[in-house]
Design a protein around this motif. Sequence first.
Motif, PDB file in Angstrom:
ATOM      1  N   MET A  29       0.813  -1.192   0.000  1.00 23.85           N
ATOM      2  CA  MET A  29       0.000   0.000   0.000  1.00 23.85           C
ATOM      3  C   MET A  29       0.860   1.262   0.000  1.00 23.85           C
ATOM      4  N   LEU A  30       1.866   1.324   0.873  1.00 22.26           N
ATOM      5  CA  LEU A  30       2.746   2.491   0.894  1.00 22.26           C
ATOM      6  C   LEU A  30       3.562   2.596  -0.384  1.00 22.26           C
ATOM      7  N   ILE A  31       3.965   1.455  -0.918  1.00 24.29           N
ATOM      8  CA  ILE A  31       4.752   1.458  -2.147  1.00 24.29           C
ATOM      9  C   ILE A  31       3.931   2.028  -3.294  1.00 24.29           C
ATOM     10  N   GLU A  32       2.688   1.632  -3.377  1.00 26.58           N
ATOM     11  CA  GLU A  32       1.811   2.147  -4.434  1.00 26.58           C
ATOM     12  C   GLU A  32       1.572   3.648  -4.265  1.00 26.58           C
ATOM     13  N   ALA A  33       1.360   4.091  -3.033  1.00 27.06           N
ATOM     14  CA  ALA A  33       1.138   5.521  -2.784  1.00 27.06           C
ATOM     15  C   ALA A  33       2.387   6.322  -3.125  1.00 27.06           C
ATOM     16  N   ASP A  34       3.560   5.811  -2.752  1.00 29.77           N
ATOM     17  CA  ASP A  34       4.811   6.488  -3.064  1.00 29.77           C
ATOM     18  C   ASP A  34       4.991   6.601  -4.572  1.00 29.77           C
ATOM     19  N   LYS A  35       4.707   5.527  -5.289  1.00 24.85           N
ATOM     20  CA  LYS A  35       4.840   5.540  -6.746  1.00 24.85           C
ATOM     21  C   LYS A  35       3.883   6.548  -7.376  1.00 24.85           C
ATOM     22  N   THR A  36       2.648   6.573  -6.916  1.00 22.76           N
ATOM     23  CA  THR A  36       1.656   7.517  -7.450  1.00 22.76           C
ATOM     24  C   THR A  36       2.088   8.955  -7.205  1.00 22.76           C
ATOM     25  N   GLN A  37       2.602   9.214  -6.006  1.00 23.89           N
ATOM     26  CA  GLN A  37       3.051  10.574  -5.699  1.00 23.89           C
ATOM     27  C   GLN A  37       4.256  10.957  -6.554  1.00 23.89           C
ATOM     28  N   ARG A  79      15.925  -1.864   2.998  1.00 25.11           N
ATOM     29  CA  ARG A  79      15.999  -3.168   2.318  1.00 25.11           C
ATOM     30  C   ARG A  79      14.697  -3.543   1.611  1.00 25.11           C
ATOM     31  N   SER A  80      13.649  -2.799   1.871  1.00 26.40           N
ATOM     32  CA  SER A  80      12.331  -3.149   1.333  1.00 26.40           C
ATOM     33  C   SER A  80      12.110  -2.529  -0.047  1.00 26.40           C
ATOM     34  N   PRO A  81      11.087  -2.963  -0.752  1.00 27.09           N
ATOM     35  CA  PRO A  81      10.735  -2.330  -2.023  1.00 27.09           C
ATOM     36  C   PRO A  81      10.418  -0.830  -1.861  1.00 27.09           C
ATOM     37  N   LEU A  82       9.861  -0.448  -0.720  1.00 24.19           N
ATOM     38  CA  LEU A  82       9.593   0.970  -0.476  1.00 24.19           C
ATOM     39  C   LEU A  82      10.891   1.757  -0.425  1.00 24.19           C
ATOM     40  N   GLY A  83      11.894   1.213   0.237  1.00 25.09           N
ATOM     41  CA  GLY A  83      13.197   1.873   0.309  1.00 25.09           C
ATOM     42  C   GLY A  83      13.860   1.979  -1.044  1.00 25.09           C
ATOM     43  N   GLU A  84      13.744   0.927  -1.829  1.00 28.64           N
ATOM     44  CA  GLU A  84      14.310   0.959  -3.181  1.00 28.64           C
ATOM     45  C   GLU A  84      13.623   2.012  -4.034  1.00 28.64           C
ATOM     46  N   ALA A  85      12.310   2.127  -3.891  1.00 28.22           N
ATOM     47  CA  ALA A  85      11.552   3.089  -4.687  1.00 28.22           C
ATOM     48  C   ALA A  85      11.793   4.521  -4.221  1.00 28.22           C
ATOM     49  N   SER A  86      11.862   4.724  -2.921  1.00 25.10           N
ATOM     50  CA  SER A  86      12.014   6.074  -2.368  1.00 25.10           C
ATOM     51  C   SER A  86      13.435   6.589  -2.495  1.00 25.10           C
TER      52      SER A  86
END
Length: 63
Positions: A1-9, A31-38
């Motif tokens: 959910m956070l990963i999708e919101a980060d991507k949309t933003q 180490r998470s996908p959120l960290g990789e994306a952010s």
Amino acid sequence: MLIEADKTQRESGIATWHVILNPSVLAAVQRSPLGEASGHGHMFFNLEQTLAAWQASYPETGG
């Protein structure tokens, strides 16, 4: 959910900054996908570090 919101933003030109992460949480997020994306440039231990980085990133705002 956070990963999708980060991507949309990000796609809308809005940066997400992760603040007040204790060392173990910071390591887990990095180490998470959120960290990789952010990216590591938007994750900080405290508000002072975050504000300094934000001011350096956006000098036109008076930082």
